[in-house]
Design a protein around this motif. Structure first.
Motif, PDB file in Angstrom:
ATOM      1  N   CYS A 110       0.823  -1.213   0.000  1.00 45.07           N
ATOM      2  CA  CYS A 110       0.000   0.000   0.000  1.00 45.07           C
ATOM      3  C   CYS A 110       0.859   1.266   0.000  1.00 45.07           C
ATOM      4  CB  CYS A 110      -0.919   0.005   1.219  1.00 45.07           C
ATOM      5  SG  CYS A 110      -2.117  -1.350   1.245  1.00 45.07           S
ATOM      6  N   SER A 111       2.114   1.119  -0.386  1.00 50.41           N
ATOM      7  CA  SER A 111       3.021   2.274  -0.369  1.00 50.41           C
ATOM      8  C   SER A 111       2.567   3.382  -1.308  1.00 50.41           C
ATOM      9  CB  SER A 111       4.443   1.830  -0.732  1.00 50.41           C
ATOM     10  OG  SER A 111       4.474   1.231  -2.021  1.00 50.41           O
ATOM     11  N   PHE A 112       1.750   3.054  -2.322  1.00 54.28           N
ATOM     12  CA  PHE A 112       1.278   4.067  -3.266  1.00 54.28           C
ATOM     13  C   PHE A 112       0.447   5.154  -2.576  1.00 54.28           C
ATOM     14  CE2 PHE A 112      -2.057   0.880  -3.027  1.00 54.28           C
ATOM     15  CZ  PHE A 112      -3.229   1.624  -2.988  1.00 54.28           C
ATOM     16  N   LEU A 113      -0.053   4.852  -1.376  1.00 52.77           N
ATOM     17  CA  LEU A 113      -0.853   5.841  -0.656  1.00 52.77           C
ATOM     18  C   LEU A 113      -0.056   7.095  -0.349  1.00 52.77           C
ATOM     19  CD1 LEU A 113      -2.703   3.471   1.862  1.00 52.77           C
ATOM     20  CD2 LEU A 113      -3.716   4.657  -0.105  1.00 52.77           C
ATOM     21  N   ARG A 114       1.251   6.963  -0.219  1.00 50.66           N
ATOM     22  CA  ARG A 114       2.093   8.124   0.074  1.00 50.66           C
ATOM     23  C   ARG A 114       2.129   9.109  -1.091  1.00 50.66           C
ATOM     24  NH1 ARG A 114       5.478   3.819   2.247  1.00 50.66           N
ATOM     25  NH2 ARG A 114       5.594   3.966   4.545  1.00 50.66           N
ATOM     26  N   ASP A 115       1.770   8.640  -2.283  1.00 49.79           N
ATOM     27  CA  ASP A 115       1.816   9.501  -3.465  1.00 49.79           C
ATOM     28  C   ASP A 115       0.476  10.165  -3.762  1.00 49.79           C
ATOM     29  OD1 ASP A 115       4.477   8.707  -3.895  1.00 49.79           O
ATOM     30  OD2 ASP A 115       3.814   6.910  -4.987  1.00 49.79           O
TER      31      ASP A 115
ATOM     32  N   ALA B 140      -0.022  13.686   5.592  1.00 50.57           N
ATOM     33  CA  ALA B 140       0.657  12.617   6.340  1.00 50.57           C
ATOM     34  C   ALA B 140      -0.205  12.106   7.483  1.00 50.57           C
ATOM     35  CB  ALA B 140       1.990  13.138   6.878  1.00 50.57           C
ATOM     36  N   GLU B 141      -1.072  12.978   8.022  1.00 44.99           N
ATOM     37  CA  GLU B 141      -1.942  12.582   9.128  1.00 44.99           C
ATOM     38  C   GLU B 141      -3.125  11.740   8.673  1.00 44.99           C
ATOM     39  OE1 GLU B 141      -0.906  15.764   8.630  1.00 44.99           O
ATOM     40  OE2 GLU B 141       0.685  15.601  10.151  1.00 44.99           O
ATOM     41  N   GLN B 142      -3.294  11.628   7.353  1.00 42.94           N
ATOM     42  CA  GLN B 142      -4.436  10.869   6.842  1.00 42.94           C
ATOM     43  C   GLN B 142      -4.083   9.436   6.453  1.00 42.94           C
ATOM     44  OE1 GLN B 142      -5.775  14.336   4.076  1.00 42.94           O
ATOM     45  NE2 GLN B 142      -7.577  13.049   4.375  1.00 42.94           N
ATOM     46  N   VAL B 143      -2.834   9.090   6.508  1.00 41.39           N
ATOM     47  CA  VAL B 143      -2.395   7.744   6.133  1.00 41.39           C
ATOM     48  C   VAL B 143      -1.513   7.192   7.239  1.00 41.39           C
ATOM     49  CG1 VAL B 143      -1.167   6.334   4.451  1.00 41.39           C
ATOM     50  CG2 VAL B 143      -2.463   8.343   3.685  1.00 41.39           C
ATOM     51  N   SER B 144      -1.803   5.973   7.667  1.00 44.55           N
ATOM     52  CA  SER B 144      -0.995   5.372   8.723  1.00 44.55           C
ATOM     53  C   SER B 144      -0.657   3.924   8.382  1.00 44.55           C
ATOM     54  CB  SER B 144      -1.733   5.414  10.062  1.00 44.55           C
ATOM     55  OG  SER B 144      -0.971   4.759  11.068  1.00 44.55           O
ATOM     56  N   PHE B 145       0.616   3.600   8.608  1.00 40.68           N
ATOM     57  CA  PHE B 145       1.083   2.221   8.492  1.00 40.68           C
ATOM     58  C   PHE B 145       1.481   1.693   9.876  1.00 40.68           C
ATOM     59  CE2 PHE B 145       1.881   4.269   4.422  1.00 40.68           C
ATOM     60  CZ  PHE B 145       1.397   3.339   3.518  1.00 40.68           C
TER      61      PHE B 145
ATOM     62  N   SER C   6      -7.762  -9.299  12.442  1.00 38.12           N
ATOM     63  CA  SER C   6      -7.247  -9.325  11.078  1.00 38.12           C
ATOM     64  C   SER C   6      -6.971  -7.886  10.641  1.00 38.12           C
ATOM     65  CB  SER C   6      -8.262  -9.986  10.142  1.00 38.12           C
ATOM     66  OG  SER C   6      -7.790  -9.980   8.817  1.00 38.12           O
ATOM     67  N   PRO C   7      -5.834  -7.325  11.028  1.00 43.22           N
ATOM     68  CA  PRO C   7      -5.560  -5.912  10.743  1.00 43.22           C
ATOM     69  C   PRO C   7      -5.283  -5.658   9.263  1.00 43.22           C
ATOM     70  CG  PRO C   7      -3.658  -6.941  11.771  1.00 43.22           C
ATOM     71  CD  PRO C   7      -4.760  -7.955  11.814  1.00 43.22           C
ATOM     72  N   PRO C   8      -5.568  -4.450   8.802  1.00 48.99           N
ATOM     73  CA  PRO C   8      -5.237  -4.077   7.431  1.00 48.99           C
ATOM     74  C   PRO C   8      -3.750  -3.775   7.305  1.00 48.99           C
ATOM     75  CG  PRO C   8      -6.124  -2.190   8.581  1.00 48.99           C
ATOM     76  CD  PRO C   8      -6.214  -3.351   9.543  1.00 48.99           C
ATOM     77  N   ASP C   9      -3.300  -3.528   6.081  1.00 45.43           N
ATOM     78  CA  ASP C   9      -1.906  -3.139   5.850  1.00 45.43           C
ATOM     79  C   ASP C   9      -1.698  -1.638   5.996  1.00 45.43           C
ATOM     80  OD1 ASP C   9      -0.756  -5.767   4.996  1.00 45.43           O
ATOM     81  OD2 ASP C   9      -2.315  -5.577   3.475  1.00 45.43           O
ATOM     82  N   ALA C  10      -2.781  -0.884   5.874  1.00 49.75           N
ATOM     83  CA  ALA C  10      -2.701   0.566   6.017  1.00 49.75           C
ATOM     84  C   ALA C  10      -4.077   1.094   6.385  1.00 49.75           C
ATOM     85  CB  ALA C  10      -2.219   1.209   4.722  1.00 49.75           C
TER      86      ALA C  10
ATOM     87  N   SER D 155     -12.835  14.139   3.145  1.00 44.38           N
ATOM     88  CA  SER D 155     -13.738  14.659   2.128  1.00 44.38           C
ATOM     89  C   SER D 155     -14.126  13.531   1.180  1.00 44.38           C
ATOM     90  CB  SER D 155     -13.076  15.783   1.330  1.00 44.38           C
ATOM     91  OG  SER D 155     -11.997  15.264   0.564  1.00 44.38           O
ATOM     92  N   THR D 156     -15.165  13.798   0.387  1.00 44.30           N
ATOM     93  CA  THR D 156     -15.549  12.832  -0.640  1.00 44.30           C
ATOM     94  C   THR D 156     -14.409  12.619  -1.621  1.00 44.30           C
ATOM     95  OG1 THR D 156     -17.883  13.453  -0.441  1.00 44.30           O
ATOM     96  CG2 THR D 156     -17.208  12.369  -2.489  1.00 44.30           C
ATOM     97  N   GLU D 157     -13.703  13.679  -1.945  1.00 46.66           N
ATOM     98  CA  GLU D 157     -12.585  13.577  -2.879  1.00 46.66           C
ATOM     99  C   GLU D 157     -11.499  12.652  -2.330  1.00 46.66           C
ATOM    100  OE1 GLU D 157     -10.223  14.015  -6.200  1.00 46.66           O
ATOM    101  OE2 GLU D 157     -12.340  14.457  -5.876  1.00 46.66           O
ATOM    102  N   ASP D 158     -11.247  12.686  -1.040  1.00 45.88           N
ATOM    103  CA  ASP D 158     -10.260  11.783  -0.445  1.00 45.88           C
ATOM    104  C   ASP D 158     -10.666  10.326  -0.643  1.00 45.88           C
ATOM    105  OD1 ASP D 158      -8.852  13.973   0.439  1.00 45.88           O
ATOM    106  OD2 ASP D 158      -9.563  13.837   2.514  1.00 45.88           O
ATOM    107  N   VAL D 159     -11.950  10.040  -0.455  1.00 46.06           N
ATOM    108  CA  VAL D 159     -12.441   8.681  -0.677  1.00 46.06           C
ATOM    109  C   VAL D 159     -12.283   8.300  -2.141  1.00 46.06           C
ATOM    110  CG1 VAL D 159     -14.467   7.174  -0.575  1.00 46.06           C
ATOM    111  CG2 VAL D 159     -14.079   8.852   1.243  1.00 46.06           C
ATOM    112  N   SER D 160     -12.611   9.224  -3.017  1.00 44.87           N
ATOM    113  CA  SER D 160     -12.571   8.955  -4.455  1.00 44.87           C
ATOM    114  C   SER D 160     -11.162   8.629  -4.941  1.00 44.87           C
ATOM    115  CB  SER D 160     -13.130  10.160  -5.223  1.00 44.87           C
ATOM    116  OG  SER D 160     -13.036   9.963  -6.607  1.00 44.87           O
ATOM    117  N   VAL D 161     -10.179   9.450  -4.546  1.00 43.87           N
ATOM    118  CA  VAL D 161      -8.818   9.217  -5.043  1.00 43.87           C
ATOM    119  C   VAL D 161      -8.237   7.932  -4.463  1.00 43.87           C
ATOM    120  CG1 VAL D 161      -8.389  11.668  -5.466  1.00 43.87           C
ATOM    121  CG2 VAL D 161      -7.732  10.677  -3.264  1.00 43.87           C
ATOM    122  N   THR D 162      -8.603   7.618  -3.215  1.00 40.82           N
ATOM    123  CA  THR D 162      -8.098   6.396  -2.591  1.00 40.82           C
ATOM    124  C   THR D 162      -8.663   5.162  -3.297  1.00 40.82           C
ATOM    125  OG1 THR D 162      -7.917   7.512  -0.436  1.00 40.82           O
ATOM    126  CG2 THR D 162      -7.930   5.110  -0.438  1.00 40.82           C
ATOM    127  N   LEU D 163      -9.979   5.173  -3.543  1.00 47.46           N
ATOM    128  CA  LEU D 163     -10.585   4.025  -4.210  1.00 47.46           C
ATOM    129  C   LEU D 163     -10.069   3.871  -5.636  1.00 47.46           C
ATOM    130  CD1 LEU D 163     -14.329   4.068  -3.065  1.00 47.46           C
ATOM    131  CD2 LEU D 163     -12.511   2.530  -2.356  1.00 47.46           C
TER     132      LEU D 163
END
Length: 459
Positions: free
Chosen positions: A5-10, A15-20, A40-44, A50-58
């Motif tokens: 899930c390293s692509f999340l950094r890009d 930085a406060e919205q993504v945690s590993f 069963s923890p996630p990887d990130a 915002s809605t846009e944050d959800v959109s770009v992540t998906l």
């Protein structure tokens, strides 16, 4: 299964919205129904704002076939929001704003992270309320309620959450944002995509805004409690009350074991006997209470207590309201391993409640039964010693027997908790193969790469 899930950094996220971090990931590896040993923890973890944050992540996750599991308050009981294939947990807790309130329309617009009680408090000054909240509204979020099509103690009068959802903003698996439904109270225009999203447990899209319908707060509320010597009599009294058309807003049942557990927690000093709890709403509560009391008396009620005073009603209802807290505290040697719900036709409710007790006797495990009796919804809880594998196996066999018993009586494997992981195996018993195939067709059409909350609903 670990996912990159390293692509999340890009992505355009702070930085406060993504945690590993291990501790953050661990938080989302369990919920109310998943014990820590089965985490069963996630990887990130991504915290959209915002809605846009959800959109770009998906969109980014979909391009890379990385699973995304939406997570609200974690109050689900079937592992609905716990990842089963790693990937990203999308924590909706920061999308917690009330976006608009239109008292004249009796509507409120909210983000999915809004807690139920906060929404109710916001509209109360205008004499309005949201009647379909589950009992967990003090900590459950609107998004989670929509995802599971939750209901609660007032469902017998007001119905499930889906009946009060007017319009949704939804982000599809590829990041596309759509609106389904309408702010009008009725429509016959096209396919009902709104009802498709409600209850889909985040497997078809992620809700980022909801327009909720509201009701006028009742002019009067009368609450009460009736005690019985016999569980069959208590359940039969409820069935007769519903069939007689008594306008109950709430009618709940707890069996003797549940009463014992609740009393030990609340120190209320009540006898461990079957209890029926009820609420009546509206100007005609006196007449309805008289009819209800007559039915209870014909079925052998030993005592009937009522009140319109808020504090007195709270006291009368304490044994029922504290069950969720009481169950994990009852036996220090056992953990709450199964919290289930089934629903049967109302005429079969007395038989179903009796059957749950018989299953407990058969497997040698006490199984308290309680629930929203007015709509045939029975809840059961199983406490087990996790260090005793044989007892754990018996507990799960008992739970399976209960669910199969409900389906065989024309009921369903879940009335309000959703399928999640825990109830997946029962859909093949409840539905014809052609129905399940059609459900899978819908899933594939909206989420062709299968990234949205995989492993839920379908095995």
């Amino acid at each position: 299964m670990s996912r990159d899930c390293s692509f999340l950094r890009d992505l355009p996220l702070s930085a406060e919205q993504v945690s590993f971090a291990t501790e953050d990931r661990a938080e989302f590896g369990t919920d109310y129904g998943v014990v820590e040993a089965d985490a069963s923890p996630p990887d990130a973890v991504v915290y959209p704002e915002s809605t846009e944050d959800v959109s770009v992540t998906l969109a980014a996750a979909n391009e890379r076939d990385v699973p995304v599991t939406p997570y609200a308050a974690g109050s689900s009981t079937e592992g609905n929001a716990v990842p089963v294939a790693g990937g990203i947990t999308l924590s909706m807790e920061r999308l917690d704003s009330i976006l608009g309130f239109r008292p004249d329309d009796m509507q409120v617009d909210v983000q999915p992270g809004v807690v139920g009680e906060e929404m109710d408090a916001h509209v109360a000054d205008e004499g309005l309320f949201f009647p379909a909240f589950p009992q967990s509204a003090a900590f459950s979020t609107v998004g989670g309620m929509i995802a599971n099509d939750a209901s609660g103690i007032r469902a017998v009068k007001y119905g499930e959450v889906r009946e009060w959802v007017l319009e949704l903003e939804v982000v599809k698996a590829d990041g596309t944002v759509i609106e389904v439904g309408t702010k009008a109270r009725k429509t016959s225009a096209g396919y009902n995509l709104l009802d498709l999203i409600v209850g889909s447990e985040g497997t078809l899209g992620v809700v980022t805004r909801a327009t909720m319908d509201l009701a006028v707060a009742p002019a009067r509320t009368l609450g009460g409690r009736a005690t019985f010597d016999d569980l069959d009599d208590a359940a039969a009294a409820i069935t007769e009350a519903v069939r007689a058309g008594v306008d109950v807003a709430t009618i709940e049942l707890i069996d003797p074991l549940t009463a014992e557990i609740a009393n030990s927690y609340t120190d209320a000093g009540l006898p461990p006997v079957p209890m029926v709890f009820f609420e009546l709403h509206g100007r005609g509560v006196d007449r309805e209470a008289e009819v209800l009391s007559g039915i209870f008396e014909r079925h052998g009620a030993r005592r009937i207590e009522t009140s319109e005073d808020d504090e007195e009603m709270t006291d009368l209802w304490r044994a029922r309201r504290e069950i969720g807290r009481a169950l994990p505290e009852y036996d220090p040697d056992r953990v709450l391993d199964v919290v289930g719900d089934v629903t049967v036709p109302i005429g079969s409710y007395p038989e179903m409640i009796r059957f749950i007790g018989e299953v407990g006797d058969e497997y040698g495990i006490p199984i308290p039964a309680f629930g929203h009796a007015g709509d045939g919804n029975a809840h059961y809880a199983i406490l087990v010693n996790r260090d005793d594998p044989e007892e754990v196996d018996r507990a799960h066999e008992a739970a399976e027997t209960i669910v199969r018993g409900a389906i065989d009586r024309g009921g369903t494997c879940t009335g309000e908790h959703g399928v999640g992981v825990g109830k997946r195996g029962y859909l093949t018993r409840e539905y014809d193969p052609a129905v399940l195939s059609t459900m899978r067709d819908v899933k594939e059409a909206l989420d062709p790469n299968g990234i949205l909350n995989p492993g839920k609903i379908f095995e």
